[in-house]
Design an enzyme around this catalytic site. Structure first.
Site, PDB file in Angstrom:
ATOM      1  N   ASP A  36       1.116  20.547 -20.459  1.00 58.40           N
ATOM      2  CA  ASP A  36       0.342  19.317 -20.637  1.00 58.40           C
ATOM      3  C   ASP A  36       1.219  18.451 -21.533  1.00 58.40           C
ATOM      4  O   ASP A  36       1.225  18.620 -22.745  1.00 58.40           O
ATOM      5  CB  ASP A  36      -1.013  19.603 -21.275  1.00 58.40           C
ATOM      6  CG  ASP A  36      -1.796  18.315 -21.478  1.00 58.40           C
ATOM      7  OD1 ASP A  36      -3.021  18.386 -21.626  1.00 58.40           O
ATOM      8  OD2 ASP A  36      -1.168  17.231 -21.503  1.00 58.40           O
ATOM      9  N   TYR A  87       0.843  -1.195   0.000  1.00 61.11           N
ATOM     10  CA  TYR A  87       0.000   0.000   0.000  1.00 61.11           C
ATOM     11  C   TYR A  87       0.880   1.248   0.000  1.00 61.11           C
ATOM     12  O   TYR A  87       0.627   2.211  -0.707  1.00 61.11           O
ATOM     13  CB  TYR A  87      -0.929   0.035   1.216  1.00 61.11           C
ATOM     14  CG  TYR A  87      -1.894   1.175   1.123  1.00 61.11           C
ATOM     15  CD1 TYR A  87      -1.586   2.430   1.657  1.00 61.11           C
ATOM     16  CD2 TYR A  87      -3.086   1.017   0.420  1.00 61.11           C
ATOM     17  CE1 TYR A  87      -2.455   3.500   1.511  1.00 61.11           C
ATOM     18  CE2 TYR A  87      -3.968   2.083   0.278  1.00 61.11           C
ATOM     19  CZ  TYR A  87      -3.641   3.321   0.818  1.00 61.11           C
ATOM     20  OH  TYR A  87      -4.502   4.376   0.650  1.00 61.11           O
ATOM     21  N   PHE A  98      -8.412  22.001 -24.132  1.00 56.66           N
ATOM     22  CA  PHE A  98      -8.709  20.573 -24.169  1.00 56.66           C
ATOM     23  C   PHE A  98      -9.855  20.355 -23.182  1.00 56.66           C
ATOM     24  O   PHE A  98      -9.914  20.968 -22.128  1.00 56.66           O
ATOM     25  CB  PHE A  98      -7.512  19.665 -23.859  1.00 56.66           C
ATOM     26  CG  PHE A  98      -7.918  18.235 -24.026  1.00 56.66           C
ATOM     27  CD1 PHE A  98      -8.186  17.436 -22.927  1.00 56.66           C
ATOM     28  CD2 PHE A  98      -8.159  17.731 -25.292  1.00 56.66           C
ATOM     29  CE1 PHE A  98      -8.660  16.157 -23.101  1.00 56.66           C
ATOM     30  CE2 PHE A  98      -8.638  16.438 -25.469  1.00 56.66           C
ATOM     31  CZ  PHE A  98      -8.887  15.649 -24.370  1.00 56.66           C
ATOM     32  N   THR A  99     -10.743  19.433 -23.495  1.00 57.70           N
ATOM     33  CA  THR A  99     -12.010  19.299 -22.770  1.00 57.70           C
ATOM     34  C   THR A  99     -11.827  19.114 -21.267  1.00 57.70           C
ATOM     35  O   THR A  99     -12.322  19.908 -20.478  1.00 57.70           O
ATOM     36  CB  THR A  99     -12.788  18.094 -23.342  1.00 57.70           C
ATOM     37  OG1 THR A  99     -11.910  16.963 -23.338  1.00 57.70           O
ATOM     38  CG2 THR A  99     -13.238  18.361 -24.767  1.00 57.70           C
TER      39      THR A  99
END
Ligand SMILES: CC1=C(O)/C(=C\N=C(/Cc2ccccc2)C(=O)O)C(COP(=O)(O)O)=CN1
Length: 456
Positions: A214, A71, A123-124
């Site tokens: 991005d 984890y 961008f969406t």
């Protein structure tokens, strides 16, 4: 000898199913004429997206067996962190389940209501998260990007005058960062040059404004810089990528594209304060800061995929296949965004259907027609994807009304490209018969994913 022949051979295959026209007519009607709502069993050649649909290498599959599913403190995380540092150059890494997970963390950490975020075309999901955090998005891409017929080498560039004007208009203190995309998806996978990135860095640094990249397809962008930009003709993609990223403070990343994985992403930054905030926020939205919503095996596969993505022979074959499809369509004079981008061919639905108004959804219509023709699935990248203005509620009317034929990496063969080209040609030959669509269901968020339509 074709210069971009794949530097790999196929070892495993996944059978494809073909359908009859009748089956496809029933399937597209059930899907509300929205290709996102088609079950993949009814799709023959799936060009919906290059996101998460790429083929992994035998090394990546081997890496899946090395998943350390602890984890906390997974060894795969540290290998991924080290690989991102090595290839993207940023100091701090926050893992996320995919790109929009990183966009959520970045937007929530840096944006406050009343802020303004400029970017080279929207961008969406990126714009959604910026607006959700209270910012206004401003398109600062060069005008050339909005002309599908113009063949220019770097249509993804930032228009520095537009950026400077925005800074003067709203003030640097209300611009938390500039969002630079490489390549620019909605413009047709168009690259931004190193010189332009450097110039944006110089302008923003004068005003103390950060840049967040991005980096989703930044390695494809590096190939265009190597091919088209003075001084980079013999520079490795890895070196171009590293220099490119050095002109930013960090990046959001979807591991589902360049890094050749089916899931994954990250937020990277050199900013200590942002790192602390995002690293704290990630446990709320994604998972502990050493897995961020990914299994250990996925982090291992993504680390390996990053090292494969910068191989020149691979990237030349990847972009070469897209160009091959473009050359086929060119011979029939079929309208698509010039020059051919990095990850797909963007058909110009306005050029296909000049008799349809944008409110009759030409791109949505063409995507449905292409599926009906041959079971080829494409994606609407026009007025439906552009959505509504956050302030006025009015439909955005993008200049680009496109259908994206997105080529997954290392998946399809040249023969599949031939089938796709012939199917597009068949649609082109029947273009006068197209009638358009009416939207019968409009979702509240990012409507293009789940909207439904009926033929006019
Ligand atoms: C430049 C860029 C992307 O292209 C991107 C995702 N692209 C996608 C996937 C997608 C997303 C939204 C609507 C339709 C399809 C693409 O089909 O093109 C994301 C979000 O990444 P994510 O999907 O991993 O959350 C961030 N930036």
């Amino acid at each position: 000898r074709r210069s971009w022949a794949e530097p790999y051979k196929i070892k495993v295959v996944e059978p494809l199913r073909t359908t009859t026209r009748e089956e496809r007519e029933a399937a597209i009607a059930d899907a509300g004429y929205n290709t996102f709502l088609l079950p993949s069993k009814d799709v023959y050649i799936d060009l919906l997206t290059d996101s998460g649909t790429n083929a992994m290498s035998d090394r990546q599959w081997a890496g899946m067996m090395l998943g350390d599913e602890a984890y906390a403190g997974s060894g795969n995380y540290y290998r991924l962190e080290d690989t991102i540092r090595r290839f993207y150059g940023y100091r701090h890494v926050v893992p996320t389940h995919q790109g929009r997970g990183a966009e959520n963390l970045l937007s929530q950490s840096l944006i406050s209501p009343g802020h303004h975020v400029p970017g080279n075309m929207y961008f969406t999901t990126t714009r959604f998260h910026q607006e959700k955090a209270g910012a206004t998005f401003h398109d600062i891409i060069v005008d050339e990007a909005h002309d599908p017929t113009l063949d220019a080498p770097f249509k993804g560039n930032v228009d520095l005058a537009k950026l400077a004007a925005l800074i003067d208009e709203v003030g640097a203190e209300r611009i938390p960062y500039v969002c630079v995309a490489a390549t620019v998806n909605m413009a047709g996978g168009q690259p931004i040059s190193m010189a332009n990135m450097r110039a944006v860095r110089e302008l923003t640094q004068r005003h103390g404004i950060a840049i967040y990249l991005d980096a989703t397809r930044a390695v494809e962008n590096a190939l265009f810089i190597r091919e088209r930009e003075e001084g980079y003709g013999s520079t490795s993609l890895a070196d171009i990528l590293l220099e490119f990223c050095s002109y930013s403070d960090g990046c959001t990343m979807s591991g589902k594209k360049d890094p050749l994985t089916n899931i994954g992403g990250w937020l990277a930054t050199n900013d200590e304060a942002l790192f602390e905030e995002a690293r704290n926020l990630v446990v709320v939205y994604e998972g502990l800061h050493t897995y961020g919503g990914m299994a250990g095996r996925d982090m291992e596969a993504m680390a390996i995929g990053i090292t494969e993505s910068v191989e020149l022979a691979y990237m030349k074959s990847r972009v070469g296949q897209v160009r091959y499809l473009g050359e086929l369509l060119d011979q029939w004079g079929i309208p698509f965004v010039r020059p051919v981008g990095g990850h797909g061919i963007f058909l110009d639905a306005r050029g296909f259907y000049p008799h349809l108004d944008q409110e009759q959804f030409p791109a949505q219509t063409l995507a449905a027609q292409l599926y009906l023709e041959a079971g080829v699935r494409a994606m609407e990248r026009g007025i439906v994807s552009a959505g509504r203005d956050a302030a006025t509620g009015e439909n955005h009317h993008p200049s680009l009304e496109l259908v994206r034929l997105t080529i997954p990496r290392r998946v399809y063969t040249q023969a599949h490209m031939d089938v796709v080209a012939e199917s597009v040609k068949a649609c082109y030959d029947d273009r006068e018969a197209a009638r358009g669509l009416r939207m019968t269901y409009e979702p509240k968020y990012l409507r293009f994913f789940q909207a439904r339509f009926e033929p006019l």
